[in-house]
Scaffold this active site. Structure first.
Site, PDB file in Angstrom:
ATOM      1  N   CYS A  17       0.830  -1.207  -0.145  1.00  9.44           N
ATOM      2  CA  CYS A  17       0.043  -0.028   0.189  1.00  9.44           C
ATOM      3  C   CYS A  17       0.915   1.212   0.026  1.00  9.44           C
ATOM      4  CB  CYS A  17      -0.933  -0.162   1.194  1.00  9.44           C
ATOM      5  SG  CYS A  17      -0.265   0.011   2.757  1.00  9.44           S
ATOM      6  N   SER A  43      -7.168  -0.319  10.388  1.00  7.26           N
ATOM      7  CA  SER A  43      -7.175  -1.063   8.994  1.00  7.26           C
ATOM      8  C   SER A  43      -6.112  -2.071   8.974  1.00  7.26           C
ATOM      9  CB  SER A  43      -6.804   0.291   8.059  1.00  7.26           C
ATOM     10  OG  SER A  43      -5.302   0.771   8.109  1.00  7.26           O
ATOM     11  N   ALA A  44      -5.285  -2.494   9.779  1.00  6.21           N
ATOM     12  CA  ALA A  44      -4.174  -3.356   9.479  1.00  6.21           C
ATOM     13  C   ALA A  44      -4.494  -4.590  10.167  1.00  6.21           C
ATOM     14  CB  ALA A  44      -2.870  -2.772  10.349  1.00  6.21           C
TER      15      ALA A  44
END
Length: 321
Positions: free
Chosen positions: A132, A163-164
């Site tokens: 990303c 988000s990880a």
């Protein structure tokens, strides 16, 4: 009307599920052929089943065993670096095109606005989407490199901790190594370095990326224009991608020990270029703060659609009787 190209997604987690939603909603050339996972209770497999997408919880072997496996041309892998190596080996005899969203780096690195066209021809069956952070920052390094040599480039990717997922957390070392290599090989820097920060702030913040590049004397206006143009190209497929501030040029003071960062044979450097980015997700499946995942799935979708068009162009037209 030309038939759509069938795709499968291995990995029913955050990235795989978001990618599935993008294929179903946004693609006029790709069609979901299968969603593959290893957890029969995963939300991704449940959503796929509700959307009438064939599913299997038996991993890559389950995919190979599906009735429609022969019709699938492209396989996305959204698992982990280690799992992708096994998946690629299992799929090798079947001639599928693989789009790797893990840091495994079996195939060449692809950052769509920089080098996608270079890897559409020939016998490339496995392309790697870097990371990303790489998808967000390497276009900026390449934009600077297009104007002047970049002796050293360093990127810092700050993403919301929420988000990880487990795959991202398990691949932190691979993230830094893969991104650093791609900064050099795709971005054009003589030496690259990557840092990832998992930001635990609540509420979660949008993805932020910083790109620092060391260059010699160069046309600052040309660099600024190159960066702005590249940002617009990325925003074509990641609408939430934007420059957060104006590009900054800072003179490096005499005596600053920047030579310790430079590989032999490069330099001298006189200027530090600073680029500040923000990536807001499209919120197809994941929250808007997960721009780090959105840019990966968007880049993978754009890559697969380009591969699909090449496949369509090689399918012989039916001969009328």
């Amino acid at each position: 009307m030309t038939d759509k190209i069938n795709v499968a997604i291995i990995g029913s987690g955050n990235i795989g599920t978001d990618l599935m939603i993008k294929v179903l909603r946004n693609s006029d050339i790709l069609e979901m052929g299968a969603m593959v996972g290893i957890d029969p209770n995963s939300d991704g497999l449940a959503r796929a089943a509700r959307l009438n997408v064939p599913t299997t919880a038996d991993g890559v072997q389950g995919l190979i065993g599906l009735d429609n496996f022969a019709a699938i041309d492209i396989v996305f892998d959204a698992t982990s670096a280690g799992a992708h190596r096994s998946n690629a080996a299992a799929l090798a005899p079947y001639g599928k095109k693989l789009v790797d969203l893990t840091p495994a780096s079996i195939g060449p690195y692809v950052v769509p606005p920089v080098n996608l066209e270079q890897h559409l021809d020939g016998d490339v069956d496995n392309v790697n989407m870097v990371t990303c952070g790489g998808q967000a920052t390497i276009p900026m390094v390449a934009a600077i490199s297009a104007v002047t040599p970049v002796a050293y480039a360093e990127i810092v990717a700050s993403i919301a901790s929420k988000s990880a997922g487990p795959g991202t957390r398990a691949n932190i070392d691979e993230f830094t190594e893969t991104t650093s290599h791609a900064i050099e090989q795709v971005g054009g820097a003589a030496r690259g370095k990557a840092i990832i920060v998992l930001n635990p702030a609540e509420p979660p913040l949008l993805m932020r990326d910083t790109v620092l590049a060391l260059i010699g004397d160069a046309d600052h206006d040309a660099i600024r224009a190159s960066i702005t143009g590249m940002a617009a190209r990325v925003a074509e497929y990641v609408p939430g991608y934007r420059l957060k501030q104006d590009v900054q040029f800072t003179a490096i003071p005499d005596g600053e020990p920047v030579h310790t960062l430079l590989p032999d044979g490069t330099g001298p450097v006189t200027t530090k270029v600073s680029v500040f980015l923000e990536v807001e997700g499209a919120a197809h499946y994941l929250p808007a703060y997960a721009g780090n995942l959105d840019i990966m799935t968007s880049a993978a979708l754009r890559t697969a659609e380009s591969i699909a068009r090449r496949i369509q162009n090689t399918i012989p037209a039916e001969v009328a009787p």
